[in-house]
Design an enzyme around this catalytic site. Sequence first.
Site, PDB file in Angstrom:
ATOM      1  N   LYS A 106     -26.402  56.559  -8.929  1.00  0.00           N
ATOM      2  CA  LYS A 106     -27.256  56.274  -7.782  1.00  0.00           C
ATOM      3  C   LYS A 106     -27.036  54.858  -7.273  1.00  0.00           C
ATOM      4  O   LYS A 106     -26.867  54.629  -6.074  1.00  0.00           O
ATOM      5  CB  LYS A 106     -28.727  56.458  -8.137  1.00  0.00           C
TER       6      LYS A 106
ATOM      7  N   ASP B 109     -32.670  59.146  -5.426  1.00  0.00           N
ATOM      8  CA  ASP B 109     -33.600  58.456  -6.311  1.00  0.00           C
ATOM      9  C   ASP B 109     -34.824  59.335  -6.512  1.00  0.00           C
ATOM     10  O   ASP B 109     -34.851  60.503  -6.101  1.00  0.00           O
ATOM     11  CB  ASP B 109     -33.972  57.083  -5.743  1.00  0.00           C
TER      12      ASP B 109
END
Length: 282
Positions: free
Chosen positions: A121, A139
Site C-alpha cells: 500500500k 487502505d
Amino acid sequence: MGRTQRAAFVLDRLREDIEHPTTELEYETPYQLLVAVILSAQCTDERVNDATPALFEAYPTVDDLATASPDEIYPYIQSITFPNNKAGYLAKMARQVVENFEGEVPSSVADLQTLTGVGRKTAQVVANVAFDVDALPVDTHVFRVANRIGLVKEGADTPKKVEQQLKRVIPKRDWSDAHHLLILHGRYTCTARSPSCDDCSLTEVCQHYDRLQKLPSSQNGLEEAKGTFYCTTSNHYFDEPDTHVDRHDIEQVACPHCGSMQVLRSRNGTPTKQVKDYRVNG
C-alpha cells in the site's frame, strides 16, 4: 446494477462531492511523502502533519536522515503511533535509498517495496502521488467503503483482493481518483463507526444502506417484564434466545419459538440484528 456501473456512478457522485481528491499528507518532495506515508500507518494524517515539519527541518533530505540513528529520530515522531518501530524503519529506509538508489527515492512500486517499512500500500501511494504511476492502493477506508457499497464481491476479505476487484471495474485512468475519493468518503462520511448515511449521496446504490433499511424498526412501549427479547414475527416475548448464522456468516439472535431473526430488545425497543461490516483482515 452491475459492479462496473455502480463504480462509475460512485466516482461521478464523489467527484461532485469532493472538490480536490488528493492526499491530505503534507509534503514537498518524494522523500518527504515517503516518510509521511510510513508514519501514517495506523495513525491519522493530522497527527503526522503535526510531527513532520520539525522532522524535515532536522533532516531535510534523505541523505541527512541516513546519518541519523533511530534514537535520534525518535523525539521527532514520539507522538506518532509505534514511534520506536517507525524510527527504526526511517533510519534503515534512508540508508537503503542512499546505498541502493544513489539517494533518489525510487519511482516504481517494486523498488519501493524493497525499502524497510514500505509495504504494497505504501509503495503504491508514493508511486502514484509522487510519480504519477497508475495505482489503486487499498487502505482501511478504501477496503471498508468498497465492501459496504458493493464495488467488490462478497468474500473480498483482504486489501489485495479488494484492489484486484476494483481494478476490474474501474478504468485504469481513474485509479488515482478512485483511491483518493474512496479514502476521503470513508474518512468523513462512511466512517467506521456511525457512518453518516443521512448525508451520503451514494445511498441509492449502496448495499450496506439497503441492508440497514431491512432491519426491523425500533418500537416503543415494549414490556421488559415479559421477557428480555421480543419477536416481531410471532409477537412473542422470551428470555433465552436461539442463535442463527445468516447468509453473511453473522451470528444473529433468533426467536426460539419461530426461528425469526426479527428480534427487538425489550428494554429499549432496538433490533438485535446486525448488518455485516468490514475491517481489514490481513
